[in-house]
Motif scaffolding. Structure first.
Motif: not given
Ligand code: AMP
Length: 618
Positions: A557-574
């Motif tokens: 995946v391109r750079a920053g993809a795992f930041d986007a995954l983190m954003d999603l997890c935080l939005t979902n309550g992590s």
């Protein structure tokens, strides 16, 4: 509410037989037996423990803790809760010729190779001939249960796909083999003709055929030839059943031409299978061949089970635990037939049955049958995968942990527990590794929903890969990235089972020293293979021998993809403070976030090395 450590009040009714006679043709008598066992669960459990201790407290293993003492209280106080590592030495000694009596006074007759691994190799569970009878008892017990919900099953056959796997001899001459191979080769299974509910389309010879492709072909041919007799279809796990459908997709033309000609293909060289199939085939049947061809030609294959086996009432496959991922495909191929998970069992021992077989997959619970083993439960604090605070044997005193173990009849509805068993075969307070939730009670015996297996992040068939295995395998592959001038900065994974066979997908984010790194296919494919080579024996067997797992894939995946995954997890309550990259993802949203950022996809070009198991002295 009783405290977990307080002794149970045991009713004064006379002791039950611990392995009662069960006639599977007598529905009423067998249902009565289920009622008796579950009503007297506390008493039966105590009898089981007393019997195990009476037989075995002087074995080398138990004597080391009990020093000649016996009884419930000493057992609870002095015998630690353990994992495989703590008994491995004893089992290996038995494999090498030490007497069974170091763990069990009954002779150990075989070692059952589990799909759980230790140090990359399958764990081996001791078994006895009495244990085989106990397993047969549980199979028999479930017969009247399904008959209660589905009429007329004795008026036809089951097309069950059953397979044996290779076995080896230990230096002491014991067989080491998977539990189902042991069962299918036993006289209990082979002489089941008296049981009118166990009439299968597959002759024994085709089940016992060691070549899995010949076995599959012969069993499907027999299933098609007898298609109008079939009332239920199945396999033990849903992954195996779907593999059979895939095989049918690849071979229906050949199967039909065999049926038309009344001849079996020449590549079926196993003489037992040939003979058994020809006894069923007898003569050419062009009409049947045409009927099957007409159905197989229709695309898509939605409802193919109902179309080819029109009297089928249900699909008998386990769809709980990691097998739940196959439900949509099963629904598709079966055209919405009920999916029935009948049993919860393992190589350690068989545990229980589903008393509501037609419940929807998400609602399935298993009632642990109290005479199978002595069951205890370690409380688990949360149901969330990876977040539960199950006891960690290395960090926590094993006797302290043991003090927390709750008896079968003391578990509480809605709570989560890890299963611990004491078997008749030499395992004492052994952590099975399964996390279960109590959904209710049948009489005094609790019903459990299977939640997940502790630590497992990836599973496609019988492979079970935990976070640590995955980390080690990825660590082994990382140095191969050096020629690209890249480092692996983040990874996660998921098991893609949308097509058969399923396969592991790893998402990798690479950090490059120079801006324009080219992803070299040869390097990335070598990484895929190295990960596979480094996964455990069961994974490699599934991949290389059984072909039940497809080639591993790395998606860069391109750079920053795992930041986007983190954003999603935080939005979902992590929580931001506690956020850790999940090493396995399953939600479609999370997968989509990474999939949308993929810059390269690579697969292993060959299967990893796999060799039959070697047990015992080097
Ligand atoms: P094995 O030791 O290889 O026979 O695997 C036994 C394990 O398979 C159990 O401990 C469970 O983790 C899993 N298993 C067996 N039966 C079921 C079931 N009905 N539902 C979910 N998982 C199951």
């Amino acid at each position: 509410m009783r405290s977990p450590s307080s002794p149970h009040v045991i009713s004064a009714s006379p002791p039950m037989k611990l392995l009662p006679k069960c006639d599977p043709n007598d529905d009423e008598g067998t249902m009565k037996l289920i009622e008796e066992l579950t009503t007297n669960a506390a008493q039966v459990q105590r009898q089981v423990l007393d019997e195990i201790l009476a037989r075995n407290s002087n074995t080398e293993y138990l004597h080391g803790f009990l020093d000649g003492l016996t009884g419930y209280h000493f057992f609870k106080k002095k015998v630690p809760v353990i994992e495989y590592e703590h008994v491995r030495e004893y089992i290996e000694r038995i494999a090498n010729g030490a007497p069974s009596s170091i763990i069990c006074t009954q002779p150990i007759t075989e070692l059952l190779t589990s799909s759980g691994t230790s140090g990359g190799q399958p764990k081996m569970m001791p078994s006895t001939s009495e244990e085989l009878d106990r397993k047969t008892f549980l199979y028999d017990l479930q017969v009247p249960v399904i008959n209660k919900y589905v009429d007329g099953l004795d008026k036809g056959k089951g097309m069950y796909l059953m397979f044996v796997k290779p076995e080896i001899r230990t230096p002491s001459g014991l067989s080491a083999r998977p539990v189902l191979t042991s069962y299918y080769k036993s006289s209990n299974f082979l002489n089941r003709h008296f049981n009118k509910h166990l009439i299968y389309t597959s002759p024994n010879e085709t089940i016992l055929c060691a070549d899995s492709r010949q076995s599959m072909y012969s069993q499907l041919l027999c299933g098609l030839l007898q298609c109008d007799d079939v009332l239920r279809v199945g396999a033990v796990f849903s992954s195996a059943f779907l593999r059979a459908i895939k095989f049918l997709e690849d071979h229906w033309q050949e199967l039909c031409s065999n049926i038309r000609a009344g001849e079996i293909s020449e590549w079926i060289t196993d003489s037992g299978s040939r003979r058994a199939v020809m006894q069923i085939m007898r003569e050419p049947n062009a009409q049947l061949a045409e009927r099957i061809e007409a159905e197989c030609r229709k695309e898509p294959w939605e409802g193919i089970i109902r179309r080819l086996w029109p009297r089928t009432k249900y699909v008998d496959v386990i769809v709980t635990g990691s097998m739940a991922q196959y439900i949509p495909l099963l629904d598709f191929y079966s055209g919405g037939l009920p999916l029935v998970s009948t049993m919860y069992a393992s190589s350690e021992c068989y545990f229980g049955i589903n008393l509501q077989p037609l419940s929807s997959p998400a609602e399935v619970s298993y009632t642990l049958i109290p005479n199978m083993a002595y069951f205890e439960f370690l409380p688990v604090k949360s149901d969330k995968r990876g977040e539960e605070e199950a006891f960690d044997a290395d960090k926590c005193n094993r006797l302290e942990m043991a003090a927390e173990a709750v008896d079968l009849v003391d578990v509480e509805v809605g709570k989560f527990y890890e299963l611990v068993v004491t078997t008749f075969t030499g395992l004492y307070r052994y952590r099975v590794g399964d996390i279960l939730m109590v959904t209710g009670f049948h009489n005094s015996a609790p019903n459990f929903r299977f939640v997940h297996r502790r630590n497992i992040v990836l599973s496609v068939d019988t492979d079970k890969t935990n976070e640590e295995d995955l980390l080690l395998a990825i660590t082994a592959a990382k140095p191969l990235l050096a020629p690209l001038g890249c480092l692996l900065s983040e990874y996660t994974s998921y098991a893609d089972t949308s097509s058969i066979p399923g396969h592991y997908i790893l998402f990798w984010e690479l950090k490059s020293n120079n801006a324009a790194t080219e992803l070299d296919s040869a390097v990335m494919e070598a990484c895929c293979l190295m990960v596979e080579e480094s996964l455990d024996w069961v994974y490699r067997r599934c991949r290389s021998r059984d072909r039940s797992v497809g080639a591993l894939e790395i998606r860069v995946v391109r750079a920053g993809a795992f930041d986007a995954l983190m954003d999603l997890c935080l939005t979902n309550g992590s929580s931001v403070n506690q956020y850790k990259t999940p090493r396995c993802i399953s939600s479609p949203e999370a997968i989509a976030v990474l999939d949308g950022r993929v810059v390269g996809r690579f697969f292993s070009r060959s299967a990893p090395q796999w060799e039959p198991l070697r047990v015992g002295k080097k």
